[in-house]
Motif scaffolding. Structure first.
Motif, PDB file in Angstrom:
ATOM      1  N   ALA A 541      38.004  27.993  36.201  1.00  0.00           N
ATOM      2  CA  ALA A 541      39.067  27.497  35.791  1.00  0.00           C
ATOM      3  C   ALA A 541      39.185  27.280  34.213  1.00  0.00           C
ATOM      4  N   TRP A 542      37.962  27.476  33.421  1.00  0.00           N
ATOM      5  CA  TRP A 542      37.828  27.374  31.850  1.00  0.00           C
ATOM      6  C   TRP A 542      38.596  28.802  31.325  1.00  0.00           C
ATOM      7  N   VAL A 543      38.714  29.738  32.295  1.00  0.00           N
ATOM      8  CA  VAL A 543      39.267  31.070  31.530  1.00  0.00           C
ATOM      9  C   VAL A 543      40.768  30.509  31.071  1.00  0.00           C
ATOM     10  N   PRO A 544      41.213  30.805  29.854  1.00  0.00           N
ATOM     11  CA  PRO A 544      42.103  30.734  29.078  1.00  0.00           C
ATOM     12  C   PRO A 544      43.600  31.387  29.910  1.00  0.00           C
ATOM     13  N   GLY A 545      44.386  30.696  30.357  1.00  0.00           N
ATOM     14  CA  GLY A 545      45.761  31.604  30.863  1.00  0.00           C
ATOM     15  C   GLY A 545      45.566  31.823  32.300  1.00  0.00           C
ATOM     16  N   ILE A 546      44.174  32.404  32.782  1.00  0.00           N
ATOM     17  CA  ILE A 546      44.286  33.113  34.050  1.00  0.00           C
ATOM     18  C   ILE A 546      43.316  32.195  35.010  1.00  0.00           C
ATOM     19  N   GLY A 547      42.955  31.159  34.468  1.00  0.00           N
ATOM     20  CA  GLY A 547      41.715  30.560  35.094  1.00  0.00           C
ATOM     21  C   GLY A 547      42.297  30.041  36.598  1.00  0.00           C
ATOM     22  N   GLY A 548      43.472  29.646  36.776  1.00  0.00           N
ATOM     23  CA  GLY A 548      44.038  29.295  38.208  1.00  0.00           C
ATOM     24  C   GLY A 548      44.249  30.659  39.339  1.00  0.00           C
TER      25      GLY A 548
END
Length: 590
Positions: A541-548
């Motif tokens: 989830a921490w990945v900016p923008g594409i976590g979801g």
């Protein structure tokens, strides 16, 4: 006094404190049948507890199902068992219970008796209960360790407190380590139901030491009950045991994943070895290599049916019956061994035909060969559909590949172990062919400098044909292996062609050693990612923008794992474009 003696006998015999009478089981059952009262009958039947004589279960079962009768030979009662089919008079073969031999008449001929003229041996509810107790314990003393282990596990999983004394009595006498471990677990599981905390704590300590996966549900239940009753010592012990079990489960999952990765790597290795020859050594991009895998798998399917009852295939719109040899038993089980060389030969012949008809005109023209073999791939897939139908066909595993070994709770399927072992043999055989035979010498000479080899008298066209046939044959062997792991269908080869190319490119084009390392590396990483990606998904989830997006993608571990592997290979090739091992050529063109 007599009642007390009987009570002691019933109580102590199952515990092994009193040794059973030296009489045979048959003699004891005859005495029980002829006993003057029901109590003595129960006592004699109970005395069979712990007796491993194989005649006990069928005789007691016959007694419970009214198959035992009293035959009067003069004034002498003779217990008999009626067996077999009834004749026109309703009579059946009569066997003496005391010997198991046929009952003979005065002339020495076997007698046939009708049940209507005999008195059935009585049995009451209490007697049937005594028989059930004997039969329940019978498997515990069986000479077969598997049978003993299965019976003990059933008692433990049922938490049958009535069997606790028997299990405790058996515990110090059990010599088989695996059965002894099952005994310890069964005793501990049953003792979890004890009302005393000290007994529960001892059982939890035992289950923690054993950390068996089958105890998970029982530990969770014990933990829940302890928390509801606010019993802190028992709850703490249950949590500790749960932690030990989960740690063991993690280890088992990891080792199982490695094993599956190793077996997948073995299949990739066999498939990629053929591609390493055609693509790595001959520089032919054969997109129909996957269909050679399918040829081997369908050959195995046909051999299986020819060994069996035969099969009718939808051969280009016509029903083509293929007769079978009708083999059964162990003779039928040899079909897979016979299918291995036939799969190699079938794929090799198809490969040679492809090389003679298409490939030989396209050497050193990689783009044209890629497009041409891709077209051949589509044609072959359609041919498979017309010959065998669009649906998958089932290839059953022979008996010797259907089981598994269990090593410290890690399941090692025999079919996958066989694939690993055979892959090692194929690698060794390939090394022998390429380095110790004249064919290998000609292949290496032609691949390193085709013009020079031709000038030295090497018939390079013939070498090309044989080399292509060898690579295709190896793909056919991979298809035979795959038939033991999954279904066989027209698109079977497409599932592995990309992976096979990745193996060859990462290992280094033309490098057999690099192909081996690459196959096991890609196979292992793929299986590890598929196993652990669902656990890692929440952490993305921490990945900016594409976590979801990554979290959702990671739920399909197979697809996301392939993407990660492919991404990793791309990055690796940026670092080492020639792969793990760079093959040196003596050709002036390279």
């Amino acid at each position: 006094m007599k009642y007390i003696q009987r009570l002691l006998l019933i109580t102590l015999l199952p515990l092994g404190v009193i040794a059973p009478a030296a009489e045979s089981a048959r003699a004891t059952i005859v005495q029980a049948i002829l006993a003057p009262d029901a109590a003595q009958t129960r006592t004699l039947i109970t005395s069979l507890t712990g007796n491993p004589d194989e005649v006990i279960p069928p005789l007691l079962e016959a007694w419970r199902t009214d198959q035992l009768f009293i035959y009067r030979h003069g004034e002498t009662p003779v217990p008999v068992q009626l067996t077999g089919e009834k004749d026109a008079d309703g009579a059946r073969a009569a066997l003496r219970v005391d010997s198991g031999e046929p009952l003979l008449d005065a002339a020495g001929q076997p007698l046939r008796l009708a049940s209507s003229g005999l008195k059935a041996v009585d049995h009451t509810t209490s007697l049937r209960r005594a028989m059930k107790g004997v039969l329940d314990v019978f498997d515990i003393v069986s000479p077969d360790p598997n049978r003993r282990s299965k019976a003990i596990q059933s008692f433990g999983l049922a938490q049958d407190t009535t069997k606790l004394a028997i299990l405790l009595e058996r515990l110090p006498r059990e010599t088989d380590p695996r059965v002894h471990r099952a005994l310890r677990e069964a005793v501990a599981l049953i003792q979890l139901k004890d009302a005393k905390d000290e007994v529960k704590l001892a059982a939890l300590a035992e289950l923690k030491a054993l950390h068996t996966l089958s105890s998970t549900d029982f530990l969770q239940r014990a933990l829940k009950e302890a928390e509801e009753k606010k019993n802190e010592p028992v709850a703490t012990a249950a949590k500790s045991a749960m932690y030990a079990v989960e740690s063991h489960r993690s280890t088992v999952d990891f080792l199982g994943t490695l094993f599956r990765g190793f077996s997948l790597g073995s299949i990739l290795l066999v498939a990629a070895l053929g591609l390493a020859i055609t693509f790595g050594l001959m520089r032919v991009i054969n997109m129909a290599h996957g269909e050679m895998i399918a040829v081997g798998a369908y050959t195995t399917y046909l051999v299986q049916n020819i060994f069996g009852a035969g099969v009718t295939i939808p051969f280009f719109g016509f029903s083509l019956p293929i007769p079978g040899m009708g083999l059964t038993g162990s003779a039928y089980q040899w079909y897979f061994i016979a299918a291995l060389p036939l799969s190699f030969l079938a794929a090799a012949i198809v490969g040679i035909g492809l090389e003679r008809s298409v490939i030989q005109w396209l050497y050193r023209r990689p783009l044209e060969s890629l497009l041409a073999t891709w077209g051949v791939s589509l044609i072959l897939q359609q041919v498979f559909r017309l010959m065998f139908g669009a649906n998958n066909v089932q290839v059953s595993s022979p008996v010797y590949l259907s089981g598994n070994w269990t090593v410290n709770d890690v399941l090692l399927g025999w079919n996958r172990v066989f694939v690993i072992g055979f892959a090692i043999l194929i690698v060794f055989g390939m090394w022998l062919v390429l380095s110790k035979t004249s064919l290998g010498l000609l292949i290496r000479a032609s691949m390193q400098n085709r013009q020079m080899a031709a000038c030295m008298g090497v018939r390079t066209e013939r070498v090309n044909m044989l080399t292509f046939g060898l690579g295709s044959g190896l793909a056919g062997l991979a298809g035979a292996f795959l038939s033991q792991i999954g279904n066989v269908g027209p698109s079977l080869g497409q599932s592995y062609i990309i992976d096979s190319f990745m193996v060859v490119v990462v290992g280094g084009v033309g490098s057999i050693a690099g192909t081996i390392i690459s196959a096991f590396g890609i196979g292992g990483i793929d299986q590890v990612l598929q196993q652990y990606l669902p656990y890692w998904a929440p952490g993305l989830a921490w990945v900016p923008g594409i976590g979801g997006f990554l979290q959702n993608l990671a739920q399909d571990a197979a697809v996301f794992g392939k993407i990660l592997v492919l991404g990793g290979i791309i990055l690796f090739l940026q670092w080492k474009p020639a792969g793990l091992f760079v093959t040196r050529s003596r050709s002036l063109d390279e």
